[in-house]
Design a protein around this motif. Structure first.
Motif: not given
Length: 123
Positions: A29-35, A42-52
């Motif tokens: 569920s990480f992609p849904r959480f990130q969107r 959430y600094p520890v678990v929500n990092f932004s990937l440089p791609f979709e």
């Protein structure tokens, strides 16, 4: 050539293995959480990937990412064993410099490989 290995030689091997396990066990569920959450909310678990990344490509991205970290754990282990056997005594670069170069290479390979895995096999 006796093998003198202290606890610090295999520190980066443990770091690479830990990162590989963390990436492999990330929830689906990480992609849904990130969107749904802005970057760094959430600094520890929500990092932004440089791609979709979407739900269909996420399992492949996880698999490729963890394999990159496991490969570099193997390479760093060989690097540490080379120092343990005394192969860095006459080398032009110290092992710490080689280890730093390997870390930079690992991060670059991880980003490139996961970006290619996210782009590949879109159905």
């Amino acid at each position: 050539m006796p093998l003198h290995i202290d606890g610090t030689l295999f520190l980066m091997v443990a770091v690479y293995l830990a990162l590989g396990v963390i990436v492999a066990w990330m929830p689906d569920s990480f992609p849904r959480f990130q969107r749904n959450h802005p970057g760094m909310s959430y600094p520890v678990v929500n990092f932004s990937l440089p791609f979709e990344v979407d739900e269909t490509s996420w399992p492949r991205v996880k698999r490729v990412g963890s394999r990159v970290f496991f490969f570099f754990a193997l390479v760093e282990g060989v690097n540490a064993l080379c120092e343990g056997f005394g192969l860095y005594e006459n080398a032009p670069l110290p092992r710490s410099r080689v280890s730093g170069i390997l870390f930079c290479g690992c991060i670059c390979c991880y980003l490139i490989a996961t970006a290619l895995a996210a782009r590949g096999e879109k159905k």
